[in-house]
Motif scaffolding. Structure first.
Motif, mmCIF file in Angstrom:
data_model
loop_
_atom_site.group_PDB
_atom_site.id
_atom_site.type_symbol
_atom_site.label_atom_id
_atom_site.label_comp_id
_atom_site.label_asym_id
_atom_site.label_seq_id
_atom_site.Cartn_x
_atom_site.Cartn_y
_atom_site.Cartn_z
ATOM 1 N N LYS A 1 -9.536 -24.248 18.564
ATOM 2 C CA LYS A 1 -10.101 -23.978 19.877
ATOM 3 C C LYS A 1 -11.147 -22.876 19.788
ATOM 4 N N PRO A 2 -12.054 -22.771 20.775
ATOM 5 C CA PRO A 2 -12.948 -21.610 20.849
ATOM 6 C C PRO A 2 -12.130 -20.331 21.034
ATOM 7 N N GLY A 3 -12.625 -19.217 20.501
ATOM 8 C CA GLY A 3 -11.895 -17.966 20.585
ATOM 9 C C GLY A 3 -11.781 -17.420 21.996
ATOM 10 N N LEU A 4 -12.823 -17.625 22.809
ATOM 11 C CA LEU A 4 -12.828 -17.079 24.161
ATOM 12 C C LEU A 4 -11.707 -17.703 25.000
ATOM 13 N N GLY A 5 -10.815 -16.871 25.464
ATOM 14 C CA GLY A 5 -9.725 -17.349 26.311
ATOM 15 C C GLY A 5 -8.519 -17.873 25.555
ATOM 16 N N MET A 6 -8.569 -17.840 24.213
ATOM 17 C CA MET A 6 -7.452 -18.407 23.459
ATOM 18 C C MET A 6 -6.148 -17.657 23.707
ATOM 19 N N GLU A 7 -6.236 -16.384 24.122
ATOM 20 C CA GLU A 7 -5.018 -15.624 24.379
ATOM 21 C C GLU A 7 -4.140 -16.279 25.446
ATOM 22 N N GLU A 8 -4.744 -17.067 26.315
ATOM 23 C CA GLU A 8 -3.965 -17.739 27.353
ATOM 24 C C GLU A 8 -3.079 -18.846 26.791
ATOM 25 N N PRO B 1 2.103 -14.870 41.056
ATOM 26 C CA PRO B 1 1.543 -13.767 40.278
ATOM 27 C C PRO B 1 0.307 -14.246 39.534
ATOM 28 N N SER B 2 -0.354 -13.339 38.867
ATOM 29 C CA SER B 2 -1.470 -13.723 38.021
ATOM 30 C C SER B 2 -0.937 -14.285 36.711
ATOM 31 N N PHE B 3 -1.386 -15.448 36.354
ATOM 32 C CA PHE B 3 -1.072 -16.201 35.140
ATOM 33 C C PHE B 3 0.155 -17.079 35.308
ATOM 34 N N GLY B 4 1.298 -16.719 34.760
ATOM 35 C CA GLY B 4 2.440 -17.637 34.739
ATOM 36 C C GLY B 4 3.083 -17.788 36.106
ATOM 37 N N THR B 5 2.952 -18.950 36.725
ATOM 38 C CA THR B 5 3.412 -19.148 38.102
ATOM 39 C C THR B 5 4.867 -19.601 38.202
ATOM 40 N N GLY B 6 5.410 -20.152 37.102
ATOM 41 C CA GLY B 6 6.748 -20.742 37.188
ATOM 42 C C GLY B 6 6.742 -22.076 37.904
ATOM 43 N N GLY C 1 -3.122 -27.110 35.343
ATOM 44 C CA GLY C 1 -3.813 -26.393 36.413
ATOM 45 C C GLY C 1 -2.907 -25.576 37.299
ATOM 46 N N THR C 2 -1.618 -25.871 37.294
ATOM 47 C CA THR C 2 -0.694 -25.204 38.210
ATOM 48 C C THR C 2 0.266 -24.255 37.502
ATOM 49 N N GLY C 3 0.514 -24.461 36.232
ATOM 50 C CA GLY C 3 1.463 -23.625 35.508
ATOM 51 C C GLY C 3 0.891 -22.299 35.073
ATOM 52 N N THR D 1 -4.824 -17.787 37.717
ATOM 53 C CA THR D 1 -5.191 -16.415 38.090
ATOM 54 C C THR D 1 -6.021 -16.470 39.366
ATOM 55 N N GLY D 2 -5.901 -15.420 40.159
ATOM 56 C CA GLY D 2 -6.727 -15.319 41.361
ATOM 57 C C GLY D 2 -6.270 -16.163 42.518
#
Length: 492
Positions: free
Chosen positions: A268-275, A471-476, A458-460, A463-464
């Motif tokens: 994958k591209p490096g940008l955003g891979m932390e997600e 919450p931001s990121f992991g929605t459950g 798209g739902t799991g 952010t924002g």
């Protein structure tokens, strides 16, 4: 956050409802009179309209002991269902979380329906969620001050009983969120397995774990191929909740658990891979659901199966062009190692339907970026071979506010994953219908068993969001949806 039910308010902050067109409820009217019209003046000076989620605050009001009054909107009174009460509770808590308030006492306008009070508490709990496990230097004034949400009800005992069931759902959502939020160096497959055992066995869930040797012996070449480039051992975790009748076929839920997804050799591209630490969101939803079902002693037999792997680039990693043999005996040509989640699910689905013969199978996965292009963050995409099951799921989505949208599958799409050198390939035709290609791939591993695939890319992870419950990121995402499906349609 602590949840309390009482017949009189004891909080330093009072929360009272209003309706559309700023119509005050009886509790709000009474407070407005006591404070010499402070509520009316605050509303007039603000953009508060009384719609669901609206909030206006009055600080240090005269005439009452409370340090604050918060007026929250419920919209049209006839439309105030459980989801509206959830959003109301969440909006108030989100607003107050870091203000210095300690306890907020909700007055729900004489609501005698304990379910509405419990749903407000559920919203409050979800809004209070934070993941601060690794924040070691957080200053005191940056930590939440709000500790308790209290609900003024006429029947405290009945409210507590109703909350007990919804509290289990709240706990399940928190479990799912925590799993998605954890970094991959902490939550790798074997550590994830240990966490599942710690969380669920004490609730009465039976846990069984298959390691790589057991999976290799069974022939799970699709799942094992994804994880072969990682130094971390892959796992298959089976969770069983036996709350229904003896011998009754279970409901089955299967989750994709790619604990970190680099894309493998197809990097994958490096940008955003932390997600990509959240690429196990489907498995987290299954674990959270099992937590909720066991926590509320659901009258149903349920199976949860999660395939846990890391998809890493390495000298031993799977290559584009490789052909693997799945547990079903079907062979798969690997065109792109970043289309890995469907390979994990292929073996997990086949194992589940062959071993447990469930009434139905529902799988969840952060599977395709294409579903984001199609549906954004508002709905999860669903694909199914069973109209009744997907109709029930759609209604459960509306009732839980975790909505889904059905997309097509069929022979014209299935032909697109035929391979010239194997039984199938793990990609469709280019960028077209990517989510559908993934779904028809999975369908080849469920035979004629009633089945739904839920793509939660798209739902799991999100952010924002303007929804105060998220919450931001992991929605459950998925825990409330599937719990609602079970409680409304499949419990004995």
């Amino acid at each position: 956050m602590k949840i309390k039910f009482a017949e009189t308010a004891s909080g330093d902050t009072l929360a009272v409802p209003a309706y559309s067109r700023t119509t005050l409820s009886d509790p709000a009217t009474a407070l407005d009179e006591k404070t010499g019209g402070a509520i009316s003046r605050a509303i007039k000076a603000s953009r508060f309209k009384g719609e669901a989620g609206d909030v206006v605050e009055i600080v240090s009001p005269n005439g009452v002991d409370a340090a604050r009054i918060v007026v929250f909107g419920l919209g049209e009174s006839k439309d105030a269902d459980g989801n509206v009460f959830e959003k109301a509770g969440a909006s108030v808590v989100k607003h107050l979380l870091n203000t210095g308030a300690d306890t907020v006492s909700f007055h729900l306008d004489g609501v005698t329906d304990t379910e509405s009070a419990a749903r407000t508490a559920l919203g409050a709990t979800m809004a209070a969620y934070r993941f601060d496990a690794y924040r070691t230097k957080l200053k005191a004034d940056k930590k939440p001050s709000l500790k308790t949400a209290e609900f003024v009800v006429s029947d405290e005992k009945a409210a507590k009983k109703s909350w007990k069931s919804w509290e289990a759902v709240a706990d399940g959502v928190k479990t799912a969120r925590d799993l998605v939020m954890e970094p991959a160096n902490i939550l790798y497959p074997t550590a994830y397995t240990k966490r599942v055992k710690e969380k669920l066995e004490k609730l009465g869930v039976e846990i069984e774990v298959l390691g790589e040797k057991e999976m290799e012996k069974l022939g799970m070449g699709a799942l094992l191929g994804v994880g072969q480039g990682s130094v971390r051992e892959s796992q298959l975790v089976i969770m069983r909740w036996n709350g229904g009748k003896d011998g009754e076929k279970p409901l089955a839920f299967v989750g994709k658990g790619v604990c970190f997804d680099t894309g493998g050799i197809s990097l994958k591209p490096g940008l955003g891979m932390e997600e990509m630490k959240g690429d196990m969101g489907g498995s987290a939803a299954v674990v959270g659901l099992m937590h909720a079902l066991a926590g509320r002693k659901a009258n149903v037999n349920a199976i949860g199966v999660i395939g846990l792997v890391e998809n890493m680039p390495d000298g031993n990693a799977q290559r584009p062009g490789d052909i693997v043999t799945s547990l079903s005996g079907q062979t798969i040509e690997i065109l792109n190692t970043d289309a890995e989640g469907r390979l994990v699910l292929a073996d997990a689905l086949w194992y589940t339907q062959e071993r447990f013969d469930p009434r139905f199978i529902i799988d969840l996965a952060t599977l395709t970026g294409a579903i984001l292009i199609t549906l954004g963050h508002e709905h999860a995409g669903v694909f199914s071979n069973d109209d009744e099951l997907v109709d029930n799921l759609t209604r459960a989505g509306k009732a839980s506010d975790e909505t889904v949208w059905r997309l097509p599958i069929g022979a014209e799409y299935d032909r697109q994953i035929d391979s010239t050198v194997a039984d199938m390939k793990n990609l469709g035709e280019g960028r077209n219908a990517g989510s559908i290609a993934a779904a028809v791939f999975l369908q080849r591993f469920v035979n004629e068993k009633p089945w739904v695939h839920i793509d939660i890319a798209g739902t799991g992870m999100q952010t924002g969001s303007k929804d105060p419950r998220k919450p931001s990121f992991g929605t459950g995402y998925g825990v409330r949806l599937l719990d609602r499906l079970v409680r409304d349609y499949y419990e004995g």
